[in-house]
Write an enzyme that holds these catalytic residues in place. Structure first.
Site, PDB file in Angstrom:
ATOM      1  N   ALA A   1      29.317 -10.686 -48.093  1.00  7.64           N
ATOM      2  CA  ALA A   1      27.881 -10.484 -47.970  1.00  7.64           C
ATOM      3  C   ALA A   1      27.182 -11.835 -48.767  1.00  7.64           C
ATOM      4  O   ALA A   1      26.069 -11.956 -48.635  1.00  7.64           O
ATOM      5  CB  ALA A   1      27.351  -9.168 -49.164  1.00  7.64           C
TER       6      ALA A   1
ATOM      7  N   ARG B   1      26.728 -23.538 -49.588  1.00  6.36           N
ATOM      8  CA  ARG B   1      27.309 -24.921 -49.762  1.00  6.36           C
ATOM      9  C   ARG B   1      27.686 -25.204 -48.419  1.00  6.36           C
ATOM     10  O   ARG B   1      27.798 -26.357 -48.252  1.00  6.36           O
ATOM     11  CB  ARG B   1      28.234 -24.670 -50.717  1.00  6.36           C
ATOM     12  CG  ARG B   1      27.914 -24.925 -52.224  1.00  6.36           C
ATOM     13  CD  ARG B   1      29.055 -24.803 -53.114  1.00  6.36           C
ATOM     14  NE  ARG B   1      29.593 -23.452 -53.225  1.00  6.36           N
ATOM     15  CZ  ARG B   1      30.723 -23.052 -54.052  1.00  6.36           C
ATOM     16  NH1 ARG B   1      31.465 -23.967 -54.415  1.00  6.36           N
ATOM     17  NH2 ARG B   1      31.002 -21.884 -53.997  1.00  6.36           N
TER      18      ARG B   1
ATOM     19  N   GLN C   1      24.931  -4.391 -48.300  1.00  3.40           N
ATOM     20  CA  GLN C   1      24.519  -4.268 -49.894  1.00  3.40           C
ATOM     21  C   GLN C   1      23.013  -4.366 -50.270  1.00  3.40           C
ATOM     22  O   GLN C   1      22.706  -5.171 -49.474  1.00  3.40           O
ATOM     23  CB  GLN C   1      25.462  -5.632 -50.403  1.00  3.40           C
ATOM     24  CG  GLN C   1      25.671  -5.564 -51.918  1.00  3.40           C
ATOM     25  CD  GLN C   1      26.417  -6.759 -52.480  1.00  3.40           C
ATOM     26  OE1 GLN C   1      26.776  -7.627 -51.635  1.00  3.40           O
ATOM     27  NE2 GLN C   1      26.354  -7.013 -53.770  1.00  3.40           N
TER      28      GLN C   1
ATOM     29  N   GLY D   1      37.982 -17.266 -61.457  1.00  4.46           N
ATOM     30  CA  GLY D   1      38.079 -16.248 -62.778  1.00  4.46           C
ATOM     31  C   GLY D   1      39.728 -16.246 -63.257  1.00  4.46           C
ATOM     32  O   GLY D   1      40.535 -16.636 -62.460  1.00  4.46           O
TER      33      GLY D   1
HETATM   34  C1  UD1 Z   1      35.039 -14.221 -57.325  1.00  2.00           C
HETATM   35  C2  UD1 Z   1      35.683 -13.508 -58.441  1.00  2.00           C
HETATM   36  C3  UD1 Z   1      36.527 -14.625 -59.220  1.00  2.00           C
HETATM   37  C4  UD1 Z   1      37.417 -15.035 -58.401  1.00  2.00           C
HETATM   38  C5  UD1 Z   1      36.891 -15.746 -57.022  1.00  2.00           C
HETATM   39  C6  UD1 Z   1      38.096 -16.089 -56.056  1.00  2.00           C
HETATM   40  C7  UD1 Z   1      33.936 -11.906 -59.285  1.00  2.00           C
HETATM   41  C8  UD1 Z   1      33.138 -11.588 -60.042  1.00  2.00           C
HETATM   42  N1  UD1 Z   1      34.489 -12.912 -59.417  1.00  2.00           N
HETATM   43  O1  UD1 Z   1      34.104 -15.042 -57.831  1.00  2.00           O
HETATM   44  O2  UD1 Z   1      37.064 -14.011 -60.214  1.00  2.00           O
HETATM   45  O3  UD1 Z   1      38.371 -16.007 -59.021  1.00  2.00           O
HETATM   46  O4  UD1 Z   1      36.064 -14.756 -56.395  1.00  2.00           O
HETATM   47  O5  UD1 Z   1      37.490 -16.772 -55.106  1.00  2.00           O
HETATM   48  O6  UD1 Z   1      34.399 -11.020 -58.296  1.00  2.00           O
HETATM   49  N2  UD1 Z   1      30.477 -11.084 -52.034  1.00  2.00           N
HETATM   50  C9  UD1 Z   1      29.521 -10.074 -51.827  1.00  2.00           C
HETATM   51  N3  UD1 Z   1      28.355  -9.433 -52.378  1.00  2.00           N
HETATM   52  C10 UD1 Z   1      28.043 -10.192 -53.588  1.00  2.00           C
HETATM   53  C11 UD1 Z   1      28.760 -11.462 -54.054  1.00  2.00           C
HETATM   54  C12 UD1 Z   1      29.818 -11.772 -53.310  1.00  2.00           C
HETATM   55  O7  UD1 Z   1      30.002  -9.592 -50.674  1.00  2.00           O
HETATM   56  O8  UD1 Z   1      27.056  -9.786 -53.996  1.00  2.00           O
HETATM   57  C13 UD1 Z   1      31.473 -11.695 -51.570  1.00  2.00           C
HETATM   58  C14 UD1 Z   1      31.250 -13.108 -50.804  1.00  2.00           C
HETATM   59  O9  UD1 Z   1      30.702 -12.969 -49.663  1.00  2.00           O
HETATM   60  C15 UD1 Z   1      32.717 -13.688 -51.135  1.00  2.00           C
HETATM   61  C16 UD1 Z   1      33.423 -12.984 -52.000  1.00  2.00           C
HETATM   62  O10 UD1 Z   1      32.564 -11.727 -52.282  1.00  2.00           O
HETATM   63  O11 UD1 Z   1      33.470 -13.364 -49.818  1.00  2.00           O
HETATM   64  C17 UD1 Z   1      33.321 -13.584 -53.325  1.00  2.00           C
HETATM   65  O12 UD1 Z   1      32.112 -13.904 -53.932  1.00  2.00           O
HETATM   66  P1  UD1 Z   1      31.827 -15.485 -54.687  1.00  2.00           P
HETATM   67  O13 UD1 Z   1      30.327 -15.501 -55.188  1.00  2.00           O
HETATM   68  O14 UD1 Z   1      32.388 -16.532 -53.868  1.00  2.00           O
HETATM   69  O15 UD1 Z   1      32.568 -15.064 -55.880  1.00  2.00           O
HETATM   70  P2  UD1 Z   1      33.102 -15.959 -57.113  1.00  2.00           P
HETATM   71  O16 UD1 Z   1      31.897 -16.079 -57.932  1.00  2.00           O
HETATM   72  O17 UD1 Z   1      33.544 -17.294 -56.407  1.00  2.00           O
HETATM   73 MG    MG Z   2      33.723 -18.270 -54.342  1.00  2.00          MG
END
Ligand code: UD1
Ligand code: MG
Length: 482
Positions: A19, A24, A84, A154
């Site tokens: 989602a 970037r 979502q 994380g």
């Molecule tokens: C997340 C993890 C972090 C981990 C990292 C690895 C959490 C809170 N943190 O961080 O511990 O080290 O991934 O890459 O989970 N996504 C959704 N819906 C949202 C937000 C994100 O579907 O509301 C999906 C994104 O498309 C992506 C993935 O989840 O595929 C990770 O999202 P991202 O925003 O990159 O998480 P990070 O902050 O990098």
């Molecule tokens: Mg990420």
């Protein structure tokens, strides 16, 4: 692991998170639709997930929802697409997916969570994660890796004494000491469905980013007495995501390196792996040789003992046994066994070259069927045509297939010999065994066995150079010769 073993670890569901906005990338194309090895990043994620044989599969979407959903539906018709809402965070995304899956029948057992932007992750590593999770009876098992630079990720918090996994701290929420930790959360996990469902009810947005963190589930599960553990991989590439185009290229190169290496292990000679690019969808036989600068895309297949390259880009091209394809740009073409193509040849869709045939230097072909042993050796264009067997098309021949409005067909029989610079003004048919003279313009059908000449009488104007180019090098040369 034997197939029986893996079967017993099939998860109840896999949830692929997709989602995110992918800001970037600075692209109009949603991030997870960017390709690596000829397949979108989300395509790789779906393939790895499907390899686990889950009972169900859900993909969470939001950013560019319609485009992403259509792409996923095309790749995997049975994947459940989940929207979502505006509450942000990985925890919210998984909660939405679990609720949607539960609505079709409550999920029981293992739920695996993966990301749509981690293209090198394999089914093999997911199997290892799922197997450990189930064998050890864990509530949560997280896939981790130790990185030299863990910035942004994380971090895995472990008990000082026994190393037990305590939880995950997001980089933005971490203390300086916690930021020293090199073990990172990949974002890929196996959960017990019940533990996940219950813990997510307690996850809040009370953190630096104001998001529902999926990572909070680990601490909550532990608090409720569940076993929380990690599977650490030493292959960091499998957990790396692409956030910008620099990472996309780095991951793409590593993906390709792995693809090329796997073909070499299966009996393909690759002279220069660094300049050889092979899509995931390409199929090669043993004893194929790929020369430097070869790019094979799409549904390209290459049969035994064929040699491709150097410097050739082929998309959806089928190459027969022992064929040689040199410095060629081609798409949608079929090259028969033992045939030769190139150098400097442009094969466009619909080109079918028969066994032992030839399309030589500076030829462009399109929508043309060329019979066994026929040769178009140098300098020309063949489009919308059918050529029989053992025909020799002379140097510089072209099919004039387009009258500015419509395309017309040229049919040339077997055993035909055409003189240099013949032009076939389509629609036109040349019978078997016919000949054409040099410079023939074939406007009318030629019967089998006939010779066609376009007679334009030659006239020599004696003394023309001396009269019209006095004082020139040519005039001097002519004077010397006379
Ligand atoms: C997340 C993890 C972090 C981990 C990292 C690895 C959490 C809170 N943190 O961080 O511990 O080290 O991934 O890459 O989970 N996504 C959704 N819906 C949202 C937000 C994100 O579907 O509301 C999906 C994104 O498309 C992506 C993935 O989840 O595929 C990770 O999202 P991202 O925003 O990159 O998480 P990070 O902050 O990098
Ligand atoms: Mg990420």
């Amino acid at each position: 692991m034997s197939p029986q073993d893996t079967n017993s670890f099939n998860p109840a569901a896999v949830i692929v998170l997709a989602a995110g906005a992918g800001t970037r990338m600075k692209s109009r194309l949603p991030k997870i639709l960017h390709p690596i090895g000829g397949i979108s990043m989300v395509g790789h994620a779906l393939a790895a997930a499907r390899g686990l044989n889950p009972e169900r599969l859900a993909v969470v979407v939001r950013f560019e929802r319609d485009q992403v959903a259509a792409h996923i539906a095309e790749l995997d018709g049975t994947a459940l697409i989940v929207d979502q809402d505006e509450i942000p965070g990985t925890g919210r995304a998984v909660q939405a997916a679990l609720a949607a899956l539960d609505a079709e029948g409550e999920v029981e057992g293992t739920v695996v969570v993966t990301y749509g932007d981690v293209p090198l992750l394999t089914t093999g590593l997911l199997e290892e994660l799922t197997a450990t999770h189930q064998t050890d009876n864990n509530a949560v098992t997280v896939l981790t890796a130790v990185l030299d630079d863990a910035t942004g990720y994380g971090r895995i918090l472990r008990h000082d004494a026994d190393g037990t996994v305590l939880g995950i701290r997001e980089h933005k929420d971490a203390s300086d000491d916690e930021r020293e930790i090199g073990e990172i959360n990949s974002g890929i996990y196996a959960f017990d469905a019940k533990v996940l469902r219950e813990a997510l009810k307690k996850v809040t947005t009370d953190n630096t980013q104001g998001e529902m963190y999926l990572t909070d589930v680990l601490g909550l599960a532990r608090h409720d007495g569940g076993r929380v553990a990690a599977v650490a991989t030493t292959d960091r590439w499998q957990v790396e995501g692409a956030n910008d185009r620099v990472q996309l290229a780095t991951l793409g190169a590593e993906h390709n390196r792995r693809t090329v290496e796997s073909w070499m292990r299966r009996g393909v000679t690759v002279i220069d792996p660094a300049t050889t690019w092979i899509d995931s969808t390409v199929v090669l036989d043993e004893d194929v040789t790929l020369l430097p600068g070869t790019q094979l895309h799409g549904k390209t297949t290459v049969a035994r003992d064929a040699v491709v390259g150097p410097d050739s880009t082929l998309t959806d091209v089928q190459i027969g046994e022992k064929a040689e394809v040199t410095r060629t740009h081609g798409s949608g073409a079929v090259i028969g066994a033992g045939a030769h193509v190139g150098p400097f040849t442009y094969l466009r869709p619909g080109t079918v070259l028969g066994a032992d045939g030839k399309i030589g230097a500076f030829y462009e072909t399109k929508n043309v069927t060329i019979g066994r042993g026929s040769k178009l050796s140098h300098l020309g264009y063949a489009g919308d045509a059918e050529i029989g067997e053992d025909t020799n098309i002379g140097c510089g021949n072209i099919t004039a297939n387009y009258d500015g409005v419509n395309k017309h067909r040229t049919v040339i029989g077997s055993g035909v010999r055409t003189g240099s610079h013949t032009v076939f003004v389509a629609p036109v048919t040349v019978g078997d065994g016919a000949f054409t003279g040099a410079g023939a313009i074939v406007r009318k059908d030629v019967p089998a066995g006939a010779l066609t000449l376009t007679v334009a009488p030659q006239r020599n104007a004696e003394g023309w150079t001396a009269a019209h180019r006095p004082g020139s090098i040519s005039a001097a040369a002519a004077a010397k010769s006379n």
